[in-house]
Design a protein around this motif. Sequence first.
Motif, PDB file in Angstrom:
ATOM      1  N   LEU A  49     -49.477   3.239  27.334  1.00  0.00           N
ATOM      2  CA  LEU A  49     -49.640   2.163  28.322  1.00  0.00           C
ATOM      3  C   LEU A  49     -49.507   0.759  27.742  1.00  0.00           C
ATOM      4  CD1 LEU A  49     -52.580   3.416  30.606  1.00  0.00           C
ATOM      5  CD2 LEU A  49     -50.222   4.212  30.495  1.00  0.00           C
ATOM      6  N   LEU A  50     -49.388   0.604  26.427  1.00  0.00           N
ATOM      7  CA  LEU A  50     -49.296  -0.723  25.821  1.00  0.00           C
ATOM      8  C   LEU A  50     -47.840  -1.156  25.666  1.00  0.00           C
ATOM      9  CD1 LEU A  50     -52.282  -0.093  25.258  1.00  0.00           C
ATOM     10  CD2 LEU A  50     -52.021  -1.183  23.031  1.00  0.00           C
ATOM     11  N   PHE A  51     -47.557  -2.402  26.052  1.00  0.00           N
ATOM     12  CA  PHE A  51     -46.208  -2.962  25.953  1.00  0.00           C
ATOM     13  C   PHE A  51     -46.229  -4.370  25.369  1.00  0.00           C
ATOM     14  CE2 PHE A  51     -45.968   0.335  29.120  1.00  0.00           C
ATOM     15  CZ  PHE A  51     -44.755   0.949  28.864  1.00  0.00           C
ATOM     16  N   THR A  52     -47.370  -4.767  24.785  1.00  0.00           N
ATOM     17  CA  THR A  52     -47.540  -6.121  24.269  1.00  0.00           C
ATOM     18  C   THR A  52     -46.522  -6.456  23.186  1.00  0.00           C
ATOM     19  OG1 THR A  52     -49.911  -5.920  24.707  1.00  0.00           O
ATOM     20  CG2 THR A  52     -49.211  -7.721  23.284  1.00  0.00           C
ATOM     21  N   ASN A  53     -46.432  -5.618  22.157  1.00  0.00           N
ATOM     22  CA  ASN A  53     -45.515  -5.895  21.050  1.00  0.00           C
ATOM     23  C   ASN A  53     -44.058  -5.783  21.465  1.00  0.00           C
ATOM     24  OD1 ASN A  53     -47.703  -6.302  19.392  1.00  0.00           O
ATOM     25  ND2 ASN A  53     -47.649  -4.269  18.494  1.00  0.00           N
ATOM     26  N   GLN A  54     -43.784  -4.881  22.391  1.00  0.00           N
ATOM     27  CA  GLN A  54     -42.413  -4.744  22.870  1.00  0.00           C
ATOM     28  C   GLN A  54     -41.958  -6.012  23.591  1.00  0.00           C
ATOM     29  OE1 GLN A  54     -41.852  -0.733  24.810  1.00  0.00           O
ATOM     30  NE2 GLN A  54     -43.939  -0.453  24.056  1.00  0.00           N
ATOM     31  N   ALA A  55     -42.830  -6.561  24.427  1.00  0.00           N
ATOM     32  CA  ALA A  55     -42.503  -7.802  25.129  1.00  0.00           C
ATOM     33  C   ALA A  55     -42.318  -8.945  24.141  1.00  0.00           C
ATOM     34  CB  ALA A  55     -43.611  -8.140  26.128  1.00  0.00           C
ATOM     35  N   LEU A  56     -43.156  -8.993  23.123  1.00  0.00           N
ATOM     36  CA  LEU A  56     -43.073 -10.053  22.117  1.00  0.00           C
ATOM     37  C   LEU A  56     -41.738  -9.998  21.371  1.00  0.00           C
ATOM     38  CD1 LEU A  56     -44.546 -12.347  20.627  1.00  0.00           C
ATOM     39  CD2 LEU A  56     -45.501 -10.637  19.101  1.00  0.00           C
ATOM     40  N   ILE A  57     -41.336  -8.810  20.952  1.00  0.00           N
ATOM     41  CA  ILE A  57     -40.071  -8.652  20.228  1.00  0.00           C
ATOM     42  C   ILE A  57     -38.890  -9.031  21.107  1.00  0.00           C
ATOM     43  CG2 ILE A  57     -38.478  -6.875  19.381  1.00  0.00           C
ATOM     44  CD1 ILE A  57     -40.346  -7.554  17.225  1.00  0.00           C
ATOM     45  N   GLN A  58     -38.930  -8.649  22.361  1.00  0.00           N
ATOM     46  CA  GLN A  58     -37.810  -8.930  23.250  1.00  0.00           C
ATOM     47  C   GLN A  58     -37.665 -10.415  23.564  1.00  0.00           C
ATOM     48  OE1 GLN A  58     -37.576  -6.256  26.734  1.00  0.00           O
ATOM     49  NE2 GLN A  58     -38.759  -4.776  25.556  1.00  0.00           N
ATOM     50  N   HIS A  59     -38.773 -11.125  23.605  1.00  0.00           N
ATOM     51  CA  HIS A  59     -38.725 -12.538  23.988  1.00  0.00           C
ATOM     52  C   HIS A  59     -38.841 -13.508  22.813  1.00  0.00           C
ATOM     53  CE1 HIS A  59     -39.592 -10.619  27.880  1.00  0.00           C
ATOM     54  NE2 HIS A  59     -39.019 -11.688  28.399  1.00  0.00           N
ATOM     55  N   HIS A  60     -39.348 -13.037  21.671  1.00  0.00           N
ATOM     56  CA  HIS A  60     -39.505 -13.928  20.519  1.00  0.00           C
ATOM     57  C   HIS A  60     -39.066 -13.244  19.219  1.00  0.00           C
ATOM     58  CE1 HIS A  60     -41.815 -16.838  22.932  1.00  0.00           C
ATOM     59  NE2 HIS A  60     -42.443 -15.794  23.449  1.00  0.00           N
ATOM     60  N   PRO A  61     -37.855 -12.690  19.169  1.00  0.00           N
ATOM     61  CA  PRO A  61     -37.440 -11.980  17.950  1.00  0.00           C
ATOM     62  C   PRO A  61     -37.342 -12.880  16.730  1.00  0.00           C
ATOM     63  CG  PRO A  61     -35.584 -12.273  19.445  1.00  0.00           C
ATOM     64  CD  PRO A  61     -36.795 -12.666  20.199  1.00  0.00           C
ATOM     65  N   ASP A  62     -36.870 -14.110  16.916  1.00  0.00           N
ATOM     66  CA  ASP A  62     -36.720 -15.020  15.773  1.00  0.00           C
ATOM     67  C   ASP A  62     -38.064 -15.365  15.155  1.00  0.00           C
ATOM     68  OD1 ASP A  62     -34.010 -15.667  15.055  1.00  0.00           O
ATOM     69  OD2 ASP A  62     -33.788 -16.535  17.046  1.00  0.00           O
ATOM     70  N   GLU A  63     -39.067 -15.607  15.998  1.00  0.00           N
ATOM     71  CA  GLU A  63     -40.381 -15.959  15.470  1.00  0.00           C
ATOM     72  C   GLU A  63     -40.972 -14.815  14.639  1.00  0.00           C
ATOM     73  OE1 GLU A  63     -39.305 -16.651  18.446  1.00  0.00           O
ATOM     74  OE2 GLU A  63     -40.143 -18.523  19.248  1.00  0.00           O
ATOM     75  N   VAL A  64     -40.780 -13.584  15.111  1.00  0.00           N
ATOM     76  CA  VAL A  64     -41.288 -12.428  14.369  1.00  0.00           C
ATOM     77  C   VAL A  64     -40.536 -12.264  13.052  1.00  0.00           C
ATOM     78  CG1 VAL A  64     -41.548  -9.913  14.391  1.00  0.00           C
ATOM     79  CG2 VAL A  64     -42.090 -11.237  16.443  1.00  0.00           C
ATOM     80  N   LEU A  65     -39.216 -12.399  13.089  1.00  0.00           N
ATOM     81  CA  LEU A  65     -38.416 -12.267  11.868  1.00  0.00           C
ATOM     82  C   LEU A  65     -38.738 -13.370  10.867  1.00  0.00           C
ATOM     83  CD1 LEU A  65     -35.047 -11.271  13.565  1.00  0.00           C
ATOM     84  CD2 LEU A  65     -36.324  -9.862  11.939  1.00  0.00           C
TER      85      LEU A  65
END
Length: 441
Positions: free
Chosen positions: A47-63
Amino acid sequence: MDVSKKIIEAVKDAGVVGAGGAGFPAHIKLNAKCEVVIANMAECEPLLFTNQALIQHHPDEVLQGLQIAMQATGAKKGVIALKKKYEACRKSLEGKIGYYENIVIHELEDFYPAGDEHVMVKEVLKRTIPMSGIPSDVGAVVHNVETLYNIKRAYRDGKPVTEKFVTVAGAVRHPLVVKVPIGLRFSELLDLAGGPAVKDYILVHGGPMMGSEVDAGDTVTKTTSALLVIPDGAFPHISRRARMEVLLKRAKAACCQCRICTDMCPRYLLGHSLEPHRIMRTVSYGLPDTEAVKNSLLCSECGLCEITCPMGLSPRRINSRLKRLLQEKRIRFPKSNVERERPERESRKYPTKKLIARLGLYNYSHQIQYANVRIDAKEVKLMLRQYAGLELVPLVKEKDEVKAGELIAKAPEGKPGINLHASIDGVVAGIDGSSIVIRRG
């Protein structure tokens, strides 16, 4: 000051903690030297989608956060470990990853608990962390992807941690992932999701397996990954209703020593000496098996033993109680190498689809989108203990005016800890031994 020290100081000042677990201070992890930094993108709890949403919308910040963590630790390689089924996340990263040196993607199978640090290091690097050890013992450091996002914002942008990405799901009318100010009450999160869609339910902070039951008046912290409405009749609801004295009586009456709990335990399969069925026998009959009891300290509390027990018992909760008792007595399990993993480990990985069905949450398991909306909270309640460590000391008093991002509490002098910052503009409306309330206007 060299670059690594600058990074560590910036992350410490910003109050960055592990965003998906116990909230371990990120600057302490960054102070360890390693060969590889792993970005934990398993998000293996249903049921968790927090990290998936983050990667999809902020990939550069994570990288960028991963690159910064590599600089701080001296790592030569960065790995984003994500499940193969997260196709949208992989596409989002593949469009960016070519601009970052020495960072690769490692695809994980869809099993639970792939996000456990011991399991993840084994899957990604084929290295086994010692019992009671940490990833740095085998040359690795593991960070949640939201932690990396916050590391980037701390070092590159000078931004403290004042907001949190949260999944609001389960039996709600409009499930969503949303970014909210830390300290927002759970009742307001529920309102954003249209409120509960059922009459009888419990609220779970985190995932349905390892999350804790909370009240609507509780608030978002730096470690809040999700708020789930779990309906009556679902496994997480039933398991959390049982009292410990009842669980102990059930264990004595019904544990048949089938050892399924042990055979399915992810830590046992890695080669750890944890054997839940022995602990159940020891506790049920008061046997002097001190080795079995001490081995409870190795339990990650993932809950698979609960799910797979044919008698409906809860070795996890009994282990959890034993761990607290042992820790209060300052008893530790000595760090020791694992001899070898169990040969049956691969065949006993527990599929996520099977887990969702067993939990009774299949009807709520569907893709959830990120809601990019502005949340104008009128009031926040910031807890003075929302991470693994000591309670923080307030730096403000009642009626003080504060701005979002202003430092309002820190660790006691000379003690390890993190900083806490105001998440909205407003006035300090109240301070007690556990929290600071800020009211807008």
